[in-house]
Design an enzyme around this catalytic site. Sequence first.
Site, PDB file in Angstrom:
ATOM      1  N   HIS A  25      40.664  80.907  28.121  1.00 61.01           N
ATOM      2  CA  HIS A  25      41.002  81.646  28.876  1.00 61.01           C
ATOM      3  C   HIS A  25      40.014  81.222  29.577  1.00 61.01           C
ATOM      4  CE1 HIS A  25      40.274  84.413  24.894  1.00 61.01           C
ATOM      5  NE2 HIS A  25      41.037  84.711  25.314  1.00 61.01           N
ATOM      6  N   LYS A  49      40.753  95.277  16.623  1.00 61.04           N
ATOM      7  CA  LYS A  49      39.569  93.305  16.361  1.00 61.04           C
ATOM      8  C   LYS A  49      38.810  93.898  15.544  1.00 61.04           C
ATOM      9  CE  LYS A  49      42.555  90.725  19.393  1.00 61.04           C
ATOM     10  NZ  LYS A  49      43.177  90.028  20.220  1.00 61.04           N
ATOM     11  N   ARG A  98      51.120  81.843  25.843  1.00 60.98           N
ATOM     12  CA  ARG A  98      51.199  80.584  25.470  1.00 60.98           C
ATOM     13  C   ARG A  98      52.256  80.996  24.307  1.00 60.98           C
ATOM     14  NH1 ARG A  98      46.298  83.298  21.972  1.00 60.98           N
ATOM     15  NH2 ARG A  98      46.528  84.482  22.570  1.00 60.98           N
ATOM     16  N   SER A 136      41.578  83.361  20.676  1.00 61.46           N
ATOM     17  CA  SER A 136      40.188  82.876  19.108  1.00 61.46           C
ATOM     18  C   SER A 136      40.919  83.149  18.468  1.00 61.46           C
ATOM     19  CB  SER A 136      40.310  84.555  20.504  1.00 61.46           C
ATOM     20  OG  SER A 136      40.157  84.191  21.774  1.00 61.46           O
TER      21      SER A 136
END
Length: 173
Positions: A25, A49, A98, A136
């Site tokens: 990030h 989440k 990614r 994360s």
Amino acid sequence: MKNLVKSRPRIALYPGSFDLLTNGHLDLIRRGQQVFDQLFVAVGFNDAKSSMFTIEERLDVAKEITAEYDNVEVVKLEGLTVEFAAKCEAQFIIRGLRAISDFEFELQLALMNHKLNASIETIFLAADPKNIFLSSRVVKEVWRHGGDVSDFVPPAVFRLLTEKREELLKKLN
Ligand code: ADP
């Protein structure tokens, strides 16, 4: 020669849950603030989440980490991302890619946001290869089982993880 440079400042919004904020990030924030005149890091929550850090903790740590950039402002993301971007007068949303696995979800999100407000462009930044494996979720898993995550997160996040270890572990269980 005519000056063709547009005078309107280019403003971008980088939305995410940042629970927890990783070096991946931070790399996007660093690159985003180089590309745009102003960058809003918008910390929101994700219904899908359950979060480990509270919204206040995530805002505070993001502010501390980005304090060195005078064109970056950390804000609490409220409501629809495109509407929030418009309120910030941002013409761009930045997101990171990614791997192929990010692509499907990110494309869907970008197309939906475009449908909702076609004047806001989503710009994708490719992850730095050294951060490609960082998410994360994975960092949280490694940390939870006692692994050393100091290479994966900024020092301020690592400090919070250490200081609040017991409290945070209870939340994850
Ligand atoms: P969300 O809760 O919306 O998934 P995240 O906080 O997980 O948001 O991530 C926000 C954005 O940052 C996403 O576009 C994600 O792809 C990107 N991102 C997350 N980790 C990395 C990384 N290691 N390198 C580059 N981009 C990343």
